[in-house]
Design a protein around this motif. Sequence first.
Motif, PDB file in Angstrom:
ATOM      1  N   HIS A 148       7.854   2.925  -7.262  1.00 26.44           N
ATOM      2  CA  HIS A 148       7.061   3.657  -8.181  1.00 26.44           C
ATOM      3  C   HIS A 148       5.523   3.267  -7.648  1.00 26.44           C
ATOM      4  O   HIS A 148       5.191   2.296  -7.341  1.00 26.44           O
ATOM      5  CB  HIS A 148       6.924   3.562  -9.399  1.00 26.44           C
ATOM      6  CG  HIS A 148       5.987   4.232 -10.427  1.00 26.44           C
ATOM      7  ND1 HIS A 148       6.401   5.611 -10.758  1.00 26.44           N
ATOM      8  CD2 HIS A 148       4.879   3.846 -11.130  1.00 26.44           C
ATOM      9  CE1 HIS A 148       5.351   5.829 -11.368  1.00 26.44           C
ATOM     10  NE2 HIS A 148       4.211   4.992 -11.700  1.00 26.44           N
ATOM     11  N   CYS A 149       4.465   4.403  -7.300  1.00 26.17           N
ATOM     12  CA  CYS A 149       3.231   4.245  -7.212  1.00 26.17           C
ATOM     13  C   CYS A 149       2.532   4.293  -8.300  1.00 26.17           C
ATOM     14  O   CYS A 149       2.435   5.346  -9.059  1.00 26.17           O
ATOM     15  CB  CYS A 149       2.608   5.168  -6.135  1.00 26.17           C
ATOM     16  SG  CYS A 149       0.882   4.858  -5.776  1.00 26.17           S
ATOM     17  N   PHE A 150       1.882   3.308  -8.832  1.00 24.12           N
ATOM     18  CA  PHE A 150       0.752   3.593  -9.997  1.00 24.12           C
ATOM     19  C   PHE A 150      -0.688   4.192  -9.701  1.00 24.12           C
ATOM     20  O   PHE A 150      -1.176   4.741 -10.483  1.00 24.12           O
ATOM     21  CB  PHE A 150       0.689   2.081 -10.734  1.00 24.12           C
ATOM     22  CG  PHE A 150       1.791   1.592 -11.117  1.00 24.12           C
ATOM     23  CD1 PHE A 150       2.204   1.882 -12.497  1.00 24.12           C
ATOM     24  CD2 PHE A 150       2.686   0.706 -10.523  1.00 24.12           C
ATOM     25  CE1 PHE A 150       3.251   1.331 -13.093  1.00 24.12           C
ATOM     26  CE2 PHE A 150       3.868   0.149 -11.108  1.00 24.12           C
ATOM     27  CZ  PHE A 150       4.226   0.511 -12.395  1.00 24.12           C
ATOM     28  N   GLY A 151      -0.749   4.393  -8.374  1.00 27.18           N
ATOM     29  CA  GLY A 151      -1.820   5.121  -8.148  1.00 27.18           C
ATOM     30  C   GLY A 151      -1.818   6.559  -8.072  1.00 27.18           C
ATOM     31  O   GLY A 151      -2.818   7.213  -8.650  1.00 27.18           O
ATOM     32  N   CYS A 152      -0.697   6.989  -7.545  1.00 25.37           N
ATOM     33  CA  CYS A 152      -0.705   8.512  -7.478  1.00 25.37           C
ATOM     34  C   CYS A 152       0.605   9.144  -8.198  1.00 25.37           C
ATOM     35  O   CYS A 152       0.754  10.240  -8.123  1.00 25.37           O
ATOM     36  CB  CYS A 152      -0.651   9.063  -5.952  1.00 25.37           C
ATOM     37  SG  CYS A 152       0.976   8.507  -5.061  1.00 25.37           S
ATOM     38  N   GLY A 153       1.374   8.349  -8.441  1.00 24.48           N
ATOM     39  CA  GLY A 153       2.680   8.650  -9.450  1.00 24.48           C
ATOM     40  C   GLY A 153       3.975   8.967  -8.644  1.00 24.48           C
ATOM     41  O   GLY A 153       4.919   9.266  -9.545  1.00 24.48           O
TER      42      GLY A 153
ATOM     43  N   LEU B  10       0.905  -1.347   0.038  1.00 22.23           N
ATOM     44  CA  LEU B  10      -0.014   0.012  -0.022  1.00 22.23           C
ATOM     45  C   LEU B  10       0.955   1.241   0.073  1.00 22.23           C
ATOM     46  O   LEU B  10       1.875   1.306   0.810  1.00 22.23           O
ATOM     47  CB  LEU B  10      -1.065   0.210   1.377  1.00 22.23           C
ATOM     48  CG  LEU B  10      -2.022  -1.044   1.295  1.00 22.23           C
ATOM     49  CD1 LEU B  10      -2.597  -1.033   2.463  1.00 22.23           C
ATOM     50  CD2 LEU B  10      -3.061  -1.077   0.101  1.00 22.23           C
ATOM     51  N   CYS B  11       0.369   2.212  -0.806  1.00 21.46           N
ATOM     52  CA  CYS B  11       1.668   3.343  -1.039  1.00 21.46           C
ATOM     53  C   CYS B  11       1.490   4.265   0.307  1.00 21.46           C
ATOM     54  O   CYS B  11       0.227   4.587   0.926  1.00 21.46           O
ATOM     55  CB  CYS B  11       0.939   4.183  -2.049  1.00 21.46           C
ATOM     56  SG  CYS B  11       1.810   5.757  -2.508  1.00 21.46           S
ATOM     57  N   PRO B  12       2.632   4.702   0.623  1.00 20.76           N
ATOM     58  CA  PRO B  12       2.838   5.638   1.892  1.00 20.76           C
ATOM     59  C   PRO B  12       2.451   7.079   1.671  1.00 20.76           C
ATOM     60  O   PRO B  12       2.296   7.852   2.582  1.00 20.76           O
ATOM     61  CB  PRO B  12       4.086   5.344   2.290  1.00 20.76           C
ATOM     62  CG  PRO B  12       4.749   5.259   1.085  1.00 20.76           C
ATOM     63  CD  PRO B  12       3.946   4.266   0.338  1.00 20.76           C
ATOM     64  N   PHE B  13       2.218   7.161   0.509  1.00 15.26           N
ATOM     65  CA  PHE B  13       2.059   8.743  -0.157  1.00 15.26           C
ATOM     66  C   PHE B  13       0.557   9.007  -0.540  1.00 15.26           C
ATOM     67  O   PHE B  13       0.322  10.340  -0.523  1.00 15.26           O
ATOM     68  CB  PHE B  13       2.792   9.045  -1.441  1.00 15.26           C
ATOM     69  CG  PHE B  13       4.409   8.783  -1.198  1.00 15.26           C
ATOM     70  CD1 PHE B  13       5.094   9.690  -0.515  1.00 15.26           C
ATOM     71  CD2 PHE B  13       4.989   7.703  -1.653  1.00 15.26           C
ATOM     72  CE1 PHE B  13       6.568   9.358  -0.288  1.00 15.26           C
ATOM     73  CE2 PHE B  13       6.464   7.253  -1.400  1.00 15.26           C
ATOM     74  CZ  PHE B  13       6.935   8.218  -0.658  1.00 15.26           C
ATOM     75  N   HIS B  14      -0.323   8.088  -0.363  1.00 11.58           N
ATOM     76  CA  HIS B  14      -1.601   8.569  -0.869  1.00 11.58           C
ATOM     77  C   HIS B  14      -2.453   7.264  -0.191  1.00 11.58           C
ATOM     78  O   HIS B  14      -1.923   6.198   0.069  1.00 11.58           O
ATOM     79  CB  HIS B  14      -2.119   8.685  -2.225  1.00 11.58           C
ATOM     80  CG  HIS B  14      -2.400   7.551  -2.944  1.00 11.58           C
ATOM     81  ND1 HIS B  14      -1.355   6.713  -3.458  1.00 11.58           N
ATOM     82  CD2 HIS B  14      -3.476   7.045  -3.446  1.00 11.58           C
ATOM     83  CE1 HIS B  14      -1.753   5.510  -4.197  1.00 11.58           C
ATOM     84  NE2 HIS B  14      -2.845   6.007  -4.028  1.00 11.58           N
ATOM     85  N   THR B  15      -3.645   7.541   0.162  1.00 13.28           N
ATOM     86  CA  THR B  15      -4.611   6.383   0.984  1.00 13.28           C
ATOM     87  C   THR B  15      -5.285   5.644  -0.410  1.00 13.28           C
ATOM     88  O   THR B  15      -5.854   6.047  -1.346  1.00 13.28           O
ATOM     89  CB  THR B  15      -5.669   7.217   1.426  1.00 13.28           C
ATOM     90  OG1 THR B  15      -5.031   7.965   2.702  1.00 13.28           O
ATOM     91  CG2 THR B  15      -6.487   6.234   2.395  1.00 13.28           C
TER      92      THR B  15
HETATM   93 ZN   LIG Z   1       0.550   6.648  -4.246  1.00 16.70          ZN
END
Ligand SMILES: [Zn+2]
Length: 71
Positions: A57-62, A36-41
Amino acid sequence: MYSDSLINEVRSSASIVEIIGGYVNLRKRGRSHVGLCPFHTEKTPSFHVSDERQWYHCFGCGASGTSSGSS
Ligand SMILES: [Zn+2]
């Protein structure tokens, strides 16, 4: 948020998976780790970390970066 300290630790560490794994529950998937990304929920893991490339790399928030620190 712990984003700044996380990024600083990643940049000074030899193992990006080890450091990020201290913040995020990472699961091995193929040659990289996913969590789970630490930069967005988010509810489904879209945060990928590669020890081989010292890269995340997070494919959710970039959000993305490397442990090399120069860019
Ligand atoms: Zn993210």
